[in-house]
Design a protein around this motif. Structure first.
Motif, PDB file in Angstrom:
ATOM      1  N   MET A   1       6.484   1.084  -9.375  1.00  0.00           N
ATOM      2  CA  MET A   1       7.312   0.862  -8.187  1.00  0.00           C
ATOM      3  C   MET A   1       8.600   0.146  -8.583  1.00  0.00           C
ATOM      4  O   MET A   1       8.578  -0.799  -9.390  1.00  0.00           O
ATOM      5  CB  MET A   1       6.532   0.024  -7.168  1.00  0.00           C
ATOM      6  CG  MET A   1       7.208  -0.090  -5.829  1.00  0.00           C
ATOM      7  SD  MET A   1       7.313   1.512  -5.007  1.00  0.00           S
ATOM      8  CE  MET A   1       8.411   1.136  -3.668  1.00  0.00           C
ATOM      9  N   ASP A   2       9.714   0.610  -8.046  1.00  0.00           N
ATOM     10  CA  ASP A   2      11.054   0.062  -8.301  1.00  0.00           C
ATOM     11  C   ASP A   2      11.483   0.239  -9.755  1.00  0.00           C
ATOM     12  O   ASP A   2      12.371  -0.471 -10.232  1.00  0.00           O
ATOM     13  CB  ASP A   2      11.127  -1.423  -7.930  1.00  0.00           C
ATOM     14  CG  ASP A   2      11.001  -1.648  -6.433  1.00  0.00           C
ATOM     15  OD1 ASP A   2      11.295  -0.704  -5.672  1.00  0.00           O
ATOM     16  OD2 ASP A   2      10.594  -2.749  -6.027  1.00  0.00           O
TER      17      ASP A   2
ATOM     18  N   ASN B   1       3.259  -0.873  -0.123  1.00  0.00           N
ATOM     19  CA  ASN B   1       3.760  -0.135  -1.281  1.00  0.00           C
ATOM     20  C   ASN B   1       3.749   1.361  -0.988  1.00  0.00           C
ATOM     21  O   ASN B   1       2.725   1.933  -0.592  1.00  0.00           O
ATOM     22  CB  ASN B   1       2.883  -0.439  -2.504  1.00  0.00           C
ATOM     23  CG  ASN B   1       3.518   0.032  -3.787  1.00  0.00           C
ATOM     24  OD1 ASN B   1       3.600   1.221  -4.038  1.00  0.00           O
ATOM     25  ND2 ASN B   1       3.964  -0.906  -4.602  1.00  0.00           N
ATOM     26  N   LYS B   2       4.904   1.993  -1.198  1.00  0.00           N
ATOM     27  CA  LYS B   2       5.047   3.405  -0.827  1.00  0.00           C
ATOM     28  C   LYS B   2       4.271   4.326  -1.767  1.00  0.00           C
ATOM     29  O   LYS B   2       3.820   5.394  -1.352  1.00  0.00           O
ATOM     30  CB  LYS B   2       6.530   3.787  -0.835  1.00  0.00           C
ATOM     31  CG  LYS B   2       7.418   2.881   0.006  1.00  0.00           C
ATOM     32  CD  LYS B   2       6.968   2.850   1.447  1.00  0.00           C
ATOM     33  CE  LYS B   2       7.923   2.063   2.325  1.00  0.00           C
ATOM     34  NZ  LYS B   2       7.929   0.611   2.004  1.00  0.00           N
ATOM     35  N   ILE B   3       4.126   3.929  -3.034  1.00  0.00           N
ATOM     36  CA  ILE B   3       3.344   4.758  -3.965  1.00  0.00           C
ATOM     37  C   ILE B   3       1.863   4.680  -3.615  1.00  0.00           C
ATOM     38  O   ILE B   3       1.144   5.681  -3.658  1.00  0.00           O
ATOM     39  CB  ILE B   3       3.609   4.316  -5.417  1.00  0.00           C
ATOM     40  CG1 ILE B   3       5.080   4.527  -5.778  1.00  0.00           C
ATOM     41  CG2 ILE B   3       2.723   5.096  -6.383  1.00  0.00           C
ATOM     42  CD1 ILE B   3       5.439   4.084  -7.176  1.00  0.00           C
TER      43      ILE B   3
ATOM     44  N   TYR C   1       8.178   9.735  -2.910  1.00  0.00           N
ATOM     45  CA  TYR C   1       7.950   8.704  -3.920  1.00  0.00           C
ATOM     46  C   TYR C   1       7.105   9.278  -5.061  1.00  0.00           C
ATOM     47  O   TYR C   1       6.455  10.315  -4.902  1.00  0.00           O
ATOM     48  CB  TYR C   1       7.250   7.494  -3.290  1.00  0.00           C
ATOM     49  CG  TYR C   1       8.191   6.622  -2.493  1.00  0.00           C
ATOM     50  CD1 TYR C   1       8.806   5.524  -3.064  1.00  0.00           C
ATOM     51  CD2 TYR C   1       8.480   6.927  -1.166  1.00  0.00           C
ATOM     52  CE1 TYR C   1       9.675   4.730  -2.334  1.00  0.00           C
ATOM     53  CE2 TYR C   1       9.347   6.144  -0.423  1.00  0.00           C
ATOM     54  CZ  TYR C   1       9.947   5.046  -1.018  1.00  0.00           C
ATOM     55  OH  TYR C   1      10.818   4.267  -0.296  1.00  0.00           O
TER      56      TYR C   1
END
Length: 201
Positions: A87-88, A109-111, A118
């Motif tokens: 992430m990021d 958290n998008k994942i 994503y």
């Protein structure tokens, strides 16, 4: 003296070479010299030192039909496998540089939530066949080696060695020399090791 006496006769004028004749003679001489130099260069070629090739053992594993098929399947699965991203990772350089994948744990958290757009989330379904795990694409089982004595414990018919990354050049040469004697395949042979073996021959 009269002007008629000062003029050169016809015979003297014929004997004196003209400017065009002198230029042609100089060109012919230069051409002869260049031809001689080229003949000398061709006649005496530079003696190049003979480079001896170092033949490394490349044995093959006797694989069953099922295992060979599973190795091909693993290769196809690896080609289709997405690139695992943290992430990021695309936002912060400190996260992307030299870091491995970490499981997302945040509530938002998008994942982890697998939101569209994503990166993909790691799942069990991306796993490879169990029989092909820890195998080299050639079918050998990899064994990490740090000493020349460790080569004697390797089975050349089923195992190949990988030299540890902390091993120095002198010991690497000894390990490769021992592997050549026993007919063991070495996966990570560097150019420095091959040059040292050539010098020793």
């Amino acid at each position: 003296m009269s002007t008629e006496e000062s003029k050169p006769t016809e015979q003297e004028a014929q004997q004196q070479p003209s400017g065009e004749q002198v230029q042609a003679e100089t060109q012919a001489q230069s051409a002869q010299q260049s031809q001689q130099t080229t003949e000398q260069a061709v006649a005496k070629p530079e003696a190049k030192p003979e480079v001896k090739e170092v033949k490394l053992p490349r044995p093959r594993v006797s694989l069953s039909g099922k295992l060979r098929q599973l190795l091909r399947l693993r290769l196809l699965m690896e080609r289709r496998e997405p690139r695992w991203m943290r992430m990021d990772e695309w936002r912060y350089l400190r996260v992307a540089h030299g870091e491995h994948w970490r499981r997302p744990r945040g509530n938002d958290n998008k994942i982890r939530l697998e939101i569209k757009g994503y990166p993909k989330r790691v799942k069990v379904g991306y796993g490879k066949p169990r029989l092909t795990r820890n195998l080299h694409p050639s079918g050998f089982k990899l064994v990490i080696v740090h000493r020349p004595e460790d080569v004697d414990k390797v089975d050349p018919a089923r195992e190949a060695i990988v030299i540890g990354r902390t091993v120095g050049l002198r010991k690497r040469v000894e390990i490769v020399r021992r592997a050549i004697e026993r007919g063991v395949r070495v996966i990570n042979v560097t150019k420095d090791v091959i040059e040292e073996l050539r010098r020793a021959q």
